[in-house]
Design an enzyme around this catalytic site. Structure first.
Site, PDB file in Angstrom:
ATOM      1  N   ALA A   1       2.898  -7.312  12.786  1.00  0.00           N
ATOM      2  CA  ALA A   1       3.607  -7.096  13.858  1.00  0.00           C
ATOM      3  C   ALA A   1       3.538  -5.405  14.264  1.00  0.00           C
ATOM      4  CB  ALA A   1       4.925  -7.411  14.088  1.00  0.00           C
ATOM      5  N   ALA A   2       3.885  -4.597  13.514  1.00  0.00           N
ATOM      6  CA  ALA A   2       3.786  -3.177  13.889  1.00  0.00           C
ATOM      7  C   ALA A   2       2.243  -3.007  13.989  1.00  0.00           C
ATOM      8  CB  ALA A   2       4.302  -2.599  12.564  1.00  0.00           C
ATOM      9  N   LYS A   3       1.537  -3.252  13.361  1.00  0.00           N
ATOM     10  CA  LYS A   3       0.060  -2.997  13.594  1.00  0.00           C
ATOM     11  C   LYS A   3      -0.437  -3.471  14.738  1.00  0.00           C
ATOM     12  CE  LYS A   3      -0.640  -0.251   9.894  1.00  0.00           C
ATOM     13  NZ  LYS A   3      -0.950   1.345   9.908  1.00  0.00           N
TER      14      LYS A   3
ATOM     15  N   TYR B   1       4.886  -5.979   8.806  1.00  0.00           N
ATOM     16  CA  TYR B   1       3.665  -5.087   8.715  1.00  0.00           C
ATOM     17  C   TYR B   1       2.555  -5.546   9.881  1.00  0.00           C
ATOM     18  CZ  TYR B   1      -0.412  -2.372   7.006  1.00  0.00           C
ATOM     19  OH  TYR B   1      -1.324  -1.771   6.609  1.00  0.00           O
TER      20      TYR B   1
ATOM     21  N   ASP C   1       8.726  14.068   7.080  1.00  0.00           N
ATOM     22  CA  ASP C   1       9.008  12.602   7.171  1.00  0.00           C
ATOM     23  C   ASP C   1       9.074  12.034   8.707  1.00  0.00           C
ATOM     24  OD1 ASP C   1       9.865  10.019   7.073  1.00  0.00           O
ATOM     25  OD2 ASP C   1      11.747  10.429   5.894  1.00  0.00           O
ATOM     26  N   ILE C   2       7.984  11.562   9.081  1.00  0.00           N
ATOM     27  CA  ILE C   2       7.696  10.883  10.523  1.00  0.00           C
ATOM     28  C   ILE C   2       8.929  10.019  10.874  1.00  0.00           C
ATOM     29  CG2 ILE C   2       5.476  11.591  10.784  1.00  0.00           C
ATOM     30  CD1 ILE C   2       4.815   8.766  10.349  1.00  0.00           C
TER      31      ILE C   2
HETATM   32  N1  LIG Z   1      -5.458   0.301   2.130  1.00  0.00           N
HETATM   33  C1  LIG Z   1      -5.668  -0.580   3.080  1.00  0.00           C
HETATM   34  O1  LIG Z   1      -6.282  -1.806   2.559  1.00  0.00           O
HETATM   35  C2  LIG Z   1      -5.400  -0.548   4.397  1.00  0.00           C
HETATM   36  C3  LIG Z   1      -5.789  -1.571   5.322  1.00  0.00           C
HETATM   37  C4  LIG Z   1      -5.397  -1.317   6.676  1.00  0.00           C
HETATM   38  C5  LIG Z   1      -4.747  -0.367   7.039  1.00  0.00           C
HETATM   39  N2  LIG Z   1      -4.319   0.642   6.305  1.00  0.00           N
HETATM   40  C6  LIG Z   1      -3.604   1.674   6.780  1.00  0.00           C
HETATM   41  O2  LIG Z   1      -4.048   2.964   6.530  1.00  0.00           O
HETATM   42  C7  LIG Z   1      -2.919   3.872   6.215  1.00  0.00           C
HETATM   43  C8  LIG Z   1      -3.329   4.495   5.111  1.00  0.00           C
HETATM   44  O3  LIG Z   1      -3.059   4.136   4.055  1.00  0.00           O
HETATM   45  P1  LIG Z   1      -3.628   4.140   2.575  1.00  0.00           P
HETATM   46  O4  LIG Z   1      -4.216   2.959   2.396  1.00  0.00           O
HETATM   47  O5  LIG Z   1      -4.610   5.440   2.525  1.00  0.00           O
HETATM   48  O6  LIG Z   1      -2.601   4.218   1.634  1.00  0.00           O
HETATM   49  P2  LIG Z   1      -1.429   5.386   1.183  1.00  0.00           P
HETATM   50  O7  LIG Z   1      -2.429   6.280   0.148  1.00  0.00           O
HETATM   51  O8  LIG Z   1      -0.592   4.963   0.514  1.00  0.00           O
HETATM   52  O9  LIG Z   1      -1.126   6.518   2.197  1.00  0.00           O
HETATM   53  C9  LIG Z   1      -0.030   6.158   2.966  1.00  0.00           C
HETATM   54  C10 LIG Z   1       0.319   7.798   3.463  1.00  0.00           C
HETATM   55  O10 LIG Z   1       1.535   7.687   4.325  1.00  0.00           O
HETATM   56  C11 LIG Z   1       2.290   8.649   4.236  1.00  0.00           C
HETATM   57  N3  LIG Z   1       3.769   8.204   4.518  1.00  0.00           N
HETATM   58  C12 LIG Z   1       4.330   7.052   4.291  1.00  0.00           C
HETATM   59  N4  LIG Z   1       5.540   7.173   4.869  1.00  0.00           N
HETATM   60  C13 LIG Z   1       5.620   8.368   5.642  1.00  0.00           C
HETATM   61  C14 LIG Z   1       6.816   8.956   6.230  1.00  0.00           C
HETATM   62  N5  LIG Z   1       7.964   8.179   6.496  1.00  0.00           N
HETATM   63  N6  LIG Z   1       6.341  10.104   6.810  1.00  0.00           N
HETATM   64  C15 LIG Z   1       5.510  10.927   6.522  1.00  0.00           C
HETATM   65  N7  LIG Z   1       4.190  10.390   5.818  1.00  0.00           N
HETATM   66  C16 LIG Z   1       4.323   8.965   5.321  1.00  0.00           C
HETATM   67  C17 LIG Z   1       2.100   8.825   2.546  1.00  0.00           C
HETATM   68  O11 LIG Z   1       2.729  10.012   2.016  1.00  0.00           O
HETATM   69  P3  LIG Z   1       4.020  10.129   1.404  1.00  0.00           P
HETATM   70  O12 LIG Z   1       4.427   9.135   0.645  1.00  0.00           O
HETATM   71  O13 LIG Z   1       3.848  11.534   0.765  1.00  0.00           O
HETATM   72  O14 LIG Z   1       4.999  10.211   2.949  1.00  0.00           O
HETATM   73  C18 LIG Z   1       0.730   8.549   2.220  1.00  0.00           C
HETATM   74  O15 LIG Z   1      -0.075   9.915   2.524  1.00  0.00           O
HETATM   75  C19 LIG Z   1      -1.659   3.464   6.619  1.00  0.00           C
HETATM   76  O16 LIG Z   1      -1.325   3.277   8.018  1.00  0.00           O
HETATM   77  C20 LIG Z   1      -1.968   1.701   6.104  1.00  0.00           C
HETATM   78  O17 LIG Z   1      -1.423   1.011   6.935  1.00  0.00           O
HETATM   79  C21 LIG Z   1      -4.573   0.632   4.709  1.00  0.00           C
END
Ligand SMILES: NC(=O)c1ccc[n+]([C@@H]2O[C@H](COP(=O)([O-])OP(=O)(O)OC[C@H]3O[C@@H](n4cnc5c(N)ncnc54)[C@H](OP(=O)(O)O)[C@@H]3O)[C@@H](O)[C@H]2O)c1
Length: 259
Positions: A152-154, A150, A60-61
């Site tokens: 702001a963080a990104k 979100y 858990d990061i």
């Molecule tokens: N999908 C989009 O449209 C989109 C657009 C722009 C940017 N992004 C970014 O892309 C990245 C990946 O997202 P995704 O779309 O692939 O969605 P996702 O499948 O929900 O991936 C999020 C990942 O983060 C992990 N995670 C969340 N909280 C965590 C924690 N406290 N410790 C460790 N791992 C954690 C989750 O694993 P666990 O739940 O098992 O911890 C999951 O594998 C994210 O940073 C997101 O903000 C996504």
């Protein structure tokens, strides 16, 4: 031979969505990976799909003690570390006036504080010539009413990436970022509810989810949502690009052109 930066890689959020696609891209290019996330099951699924080339390291990061030494543990498993991809992320859509304190803190911890702390570790652990890539978002540069925290963080991640790029340059350790648009993953397939609205019944949820996805698709100049592989390709490139540091790559199907 694959470029340095792409051969031994740690990926946070590597069990699902974009992170899993990055893991697969590295593996297909001949590298080996450590994948992290909180849930062991998605990580074990990646291990099972590529026997002998993937290590699962549940973490858990958001927890200071769990993320401490994460890069060193990954390096020990792989016999060195060339690449680090911060892909883990969480989002909760809440408009100003309805931003829950716990949600605010959780989003900042995972999306901003953890990448800084892990990036600092990467500066120490990555081999010279290696690279880190942070998954930001087009919401770093374009706001939604519901995305204040979100976004702001990104946006913050882009700035910390630049500082890490400067700090890493003397050892030839690079730092870059990708800004994905709307990518079809679990994150986007979460129904956006109005403040205080309960989760609707299953048939209504399915219908509203379909409408939500269609609304998002209609915004795309290139006519479709992103696929995780679209972003993974850009991440793999940046991991191995020897003369690129401090850069942002937008991978968004053209959606920022609409602004
Ligand atoms: N999908 C989009 O449209 C989109 C657009 C722009 C940017 N992004 C970014 O892309 C990245 C990946 O997202 P995704 O779309 O692939 O969605 P996702 O499948 O929900 O991936 C999020 C990942 O983060 C992990 N995670 C969340 N909280 C965590 C924690 N406290 N410790 C460790 N791992 C954690 C989750 O694993 P666990 O739940 O098992 O911890 C999951 O594998 C994210 O940073 C997101 O903000 C996504």
């Amino acid at each position: 031979m694959s470029p340095i930066g792409t051969r031994k890689v740690l990926i946070t959020g590597g069990g699902t969505g974009i992170g899993r696609a990055v893991a697969e891209a590295v593996l297909r290019a001949g590298g080996s990976v450590v994948v992290t996330g909180r849930r062991p099951e998605p990580l074990e699924a990646v291990v099972a799909a590529f026997p002998g080339r993937v290590h699962a390291l549940p973490c858990d990061i958001a927890s200071v003690s769990e993320r401490e030494g994460l890069l060193s543990r990954a390096s020990a498993l792989l016999g060195g570390l060339e690449g680090f991809v911060h892909c883990a992320g969480i989002v909760e859509h809440q408009p100003p006036g309805h931003i829950d304190e716990a949600s605010l803190r959780a989003q900042l911890e995972v999306n901003l504080v953890a990448p800084l702390r892990l990036g600092e570790q990467a500066l120490q652990v990555l081999e010279p010539g290696g690279g880190m890539v942070f998954v930001s978002s087009t919401l770093a540069v374009r706001a939604l009413e519901t995305s204040a925290v979100y976004s702001a963080a990104k946006a913050g991640v882009l700035q910390l990436m630049r500082s890490l790029a400067l700090a890493g340059a003397p050892r030839r350790v690079r730092a870059n970022a990708v800004l994905p648009g709307v990518v079809d993953t679990d994150m986007v397939r979460t129904l956006r509810l109005a403040p205080g609205e309960p989760m609707p019944s299953e048939p209504e949820r399915t219908a509203r989810m379909g409408a939500q996805l269609e609304r998002l698709r209609a915004l795309q100049p290139l006519g479709r949502l992103g696929r995780p592989e679209d972003v993974a390709e850009a991440v793999l490139y940046l991991l191995g690009a020897p003369w690129t540091t401090g850069a942002e790559m937008v991978v968004d199907g053209g959606i920022l052109l609409r602004e």
